[in-house]
Design an enzyme around this catalytic site. Structure first.
Site, short mmCIF file in Angstrom:
data_model
loop_
_atom_site.label_atom_id
_atom_site.label_comp_id
_atom_site.label_asym_id
_atom_site.label_seq_id
_atom_site.Cartn_x
_atom_site.Cartn_y
_atom_site.Cartn_z
CD GLU A 76 44.37 29.35 50.17
OE1 GLU A 76 44.62 28.81 51.26
OE2 GLU A 76 43.22 29.73 49.86
CB SER A 89 32.81 38.79 46.09
OG SER A 89 33.56 39.17 44.96
CE LYS A 105 38.42 34.94 48.70
NZ LYS A 105 38.30 33.55 48.23
C1 LIG Z 1 36.73 40.01 46.11
C2 LIG Z 1 36.89 38.59 45.74
N1 LIG Z 1 35.89 37.97 45.11
C3 LIG Z 1 35.99 36.68 44.73
C4 LIG Z 1 37.13 35.96 44.94
C5 LIG Z 1 37.21 34.55 44.44
O1 LIG Z 1 37.14 33.57 45.41
P1 LIG Z 1 35.86 32.69 45.63
O2 LIG Z 1 35.49 32.10 44.31
O3 LIG Z 1 36.27 31.65 46.61
O4 LIG Z 1 34.78 33.55 46.15
C6 LIG Z 1 38.21 36.56 45.60
C7 LIG Z 1 39.45 35.80 45.86
O5 LIG Z 1 40.47 36.26 46.20
C8 LIG Z 1 38.08 37.91 46.01
O6 LIG Z 1 39.09 38.54 46.63
#
Ligand SMILES: Cc1ncc(COP(=O)(O)O)c(C=O)c1O
Lengths: 397, 261
Positions: free
Chosen positions: A113, A379, A91
């Site tokens: 948000e 992620s 993020k």
């Molecule tokens: C670690 C992590 N992965 C994935 C996501 C999902 O978001 P996005 O689909 O936009 O990657 C989030 C959202 O808060 C997150 O904190």
């Protein structure tokens, strides 16, 4: 021949996208539409963005060959370590980009948000760095289940405002943030945390996250001699880490793009967030996409153990990847995600975020041909999810 | 001549300002929709803006959000609403415009929705999240086909050429949002006056109704000096409170409108 996947001048990917916003938001959104590309391409912007990604975030994030996981699955698996970024998730890439952009637009007040709190923490972090006022809307339910991130945001000086309407999760936090923007039309920039929202957000956020696949290409080349993986896998809440992971492979037809959604207690349990399976075309938060809704067009309240995936829509890019068949969409239940999280932890010594655990669970659902090179976007890290993990510890002993 | 045109013609001749009152379908009770509308008409509303409740009403403040949530809990849907409106023209003669958000209308089927609305005697539509480009490309011909008016919003931040564009695309009237905000916010009326008097300087083809934050006689009189009328929403919803039954609704409506007119 496959159609090229790209956004058109009106902000549509195929039939999905656009800017379905009340007139009160028009001046801000139109300004962004007009200026985002030229600002992002400006050398001084690029220089500052690249500098912060390198020295502040710690990029490039490693591409790690997970040998024990590879042996278990029977194919070569690389983890793209977005969990090692400053603040613990992908993020931050987007938060830095948008806050730098907001400064160039002359905005003094930043709103965001957040679901899991990762985007809120990332935005609060960059605001602290830049000395900007920061207000984060977060569903009441999420405030409770992601307490460590709420504390971090507060320590960073952000004001966390609970969203108390509807399901009290990410969807409602987004509504509140949009209403704040309507009520503060001149001094405020809304840092949306995923590839959702009115045009140009889906494209702008995808571009800021595209650093993920840009790095994967050269890192993989360095390690294997091949620039292209055979499969890339990412979880999808709104879809920003997936968009970043797919971005430089969208038009590489040999690369299979695999998105994993949250199936909650089971796709058809009535407690799920598997948008492509359960949703239909609709308009949510300013763009036309695929939306989980009742036959009467009321948006339904989703469920996922992972606050970051607990969202009843997906970005228009992903709706297009799904509808055109370019992307393959899988889902993982709460239990499958937990299992995958404990599995990775015990094999590799890496505790993933619950969101990322959904992507890992996708590994078990795909038959990889011999010689596959699979890249998974890890992620985020699991620190914020320790309470949830501890509750389920006994199941995995 | 459409019902809305007739209304503005008549009120211009009488030098009278048009009072448009917003109510939420299915609020306070599922079956109070028509009672509320009748009470509004018999107590002086010239036009009714009937809100179709939606789970995610982005442009609305807390009061209208809350009324929508109650209406949804009560079981209100677009199909239920059209059933309730089947014979409403036998009782109600003021023009009625439906206000709502794109998603439920798309899900119902845009054309199907317009056809039904026209059939029961609805005069126009307000969909604040339908942008002009998509309106022109996909929807304006459908609205024409069913002779429904479509009303766009303009705000103090709307640029001059865009005001002209939105006026050109609108029919019935133009909705001037008093300041950039969600519904139900208190206003600095001196700013609102400046904006409305600026609007008067345009050669607009439509009459202008001002809305958002109009709540009583003082704010109605002050803003309609510059417009053809005004729209009251949150203040009326608040006055309706949790009233139950036709008598209570009528009484509450009467005493509210007495303070405005
Ligand atoms: C670690 C992590 N992965 C994935 C996501 C999902 O978001 P996005 O689909 O936009 O990657 C989030 C959202 O808060 C997150 O904190």
């Amino acid at each position: 021949m496959q159609q090229k996947i790209q956004i058109d001048k009106n902000g549509y990917y195929g039939q999905f996208g656009g800017a379905y916003i009340p007139e009160m938001l028009y001046p801000n959104v139109a300004q962004l539409q007009k200026e985002y590309l030229s600002i992002m391409e400006d050398p001084s912007f690029k220089k500052e963005f690249d500098f912060l990604l390198k020295d502040y975030v710690g990029r490039p994030s490693p591409l790690y060959l997970a040998e024990r996981l590879s042996a278990q699955i029977g194919t070569e698996i690389y983890l793209k370590r977005e969990d090692l970024n400053h603040t613990g998730a992908h993020k931050i890439n987007n938060a830095i980009g948008q806050v730098l952009l907001a400064q160039r637009l002359g905005k003094k007040r930043i709103i965001a948000e957040t679901g899991a709190g990762q985007h809120g923490v990332a935005t609060a972090t960059v605001c602290a760095l830049k000395g900007l006022e920061c207000i984060v809307y977060m569903g009441e339910v999420d405030i409770e289940r992601q307490a460590p991130n709420v504390a971090r945001m507060k320590m960073l000086g952000a004001k966390v405002i609970p969203a108390k309407s509807g399901s009290k999760t990410l969807k409602d936090a987004t509504n509140e943030a949009i209403r704040d923007w309507i009520n503060n039309p001149t001094d405020t920039h809304y840092v949306i945390g995923s590839v959702v929202g009115p045009h140009p957000y889906p494209d702008m956020v995808a571009r800021f996250q595209s650093i993920i696949s840009e790095e994967i290409r050269w890192q993989l080349k360095e390690k294997t001699g091949h620039e292209l993986p055979t499969h890339v896998i990412a979880c999808v809440g709104g879809g920003s880490n997936a968009a970043g992971t797919f971005y430089h492979f969208l038009n590489e037809s040999t690369v299979e793009l695999i998105a994993v959604e949250a199936a909650g207690l089971g796709i058809h349990s009535g407690h799920s967030a598997a948008t492509t399976t359960l949703g239909t075309p609709g308009v949510l938060h300013g763009s036309k996409s695929i939306v989980m809704q009742t036959p009467d067009g009321q948006v339904v309240e989703p469920h996922s153990i992972s606050a970051g995936l607990d969202y009843p829509g997906i970005g228009p890019l992903h709706a297009h990847l799904f509808a055109s068949g370019r992307g393959r969409f899988l889902s993982a239940t709460d239990d499958q995600a937990l299992k995958a999280a404990f599995n990775l932890t015990r094999l590799e010594g890496i505790i993933p975020a619950l969101e990322s655990a959904h992507a890992l669970s996708g590994l078990e659902q795909v038959d990889f041909p011999k010689g596959s090179r699979v890249v998974i976007c890890l992620s985020g890290r699991g620190d914020k999810d320790m309470d949830t993990y501890m509750k389920h510890m006994a199941d995995f002993e | 001549m459409s019902r809305i045109e007739q209304l503005f013609d008549k009120s211009k001749q009488a030098s009278k300002k048009v009072l448009n009152v917003y109510c939420t379908a299915g609020y306070p009770e599922l079956n109070s929709t028509l009672d509320v509308m009748e009470a509004l008409e018999s107590n002086g509303a010239d036009l009714i803006e009937l809100g179709m409740p939606y789970s995610d009403p982005l442009a609305d403040g807390e009061v209208i959000q809350q009324s929508g949530a109650v209406a949804l809990d009560n079981g209100m849907t677009i199909s239920v609403l059209f059933d309730q409106l089947k014979d409403f023209r036998q009782k109600i003669s003021v023009p009625v415009v439906l206000m709502g958000y794109m998603n439920p209308v798309l899900q119902y089927g845009f054309e199907n929705f317009c056809k039904k609305a026209a059939e029961v005697g609805i005069d126009g539509l307000i969909l604040p999240d339908l942008p002009p480009m998509e309106f022109e490309q996909e929807y304006s011909l459908i609205l024409k086909k069913y002779t429904l008016d479509f009303i766009f919003l303009v705000t103090p931040e709307t640029a001059p050429d865009r005001i002209e564009q939105l006026d050109r695309l609108s029919s019935g009237f133009l909705y001037a949002v008093s300041s950039s905000s969600t519904t139900g916010h208190d206003k600095d009326f001196s700013e609102v006056e400046k904006y409305l008097s600026r609007l008067q300087g345009y050669q607009l083809q439509n009459p202008v109704l001002v809305g958002f934050g109009i709540k009583d006689k003082a704010s109605f009189d002050r803003t309609t000096k510059y417009t053809d009328g005004a729209i009251i929403g949150s203040a009326y919803i608040k006055a309706l409170g949790g009233q139950k039954g036709k008598t209570a609704i009528t009484t509450a409506t009467q005493s509210f409108l007495d303070t405005v007119l």
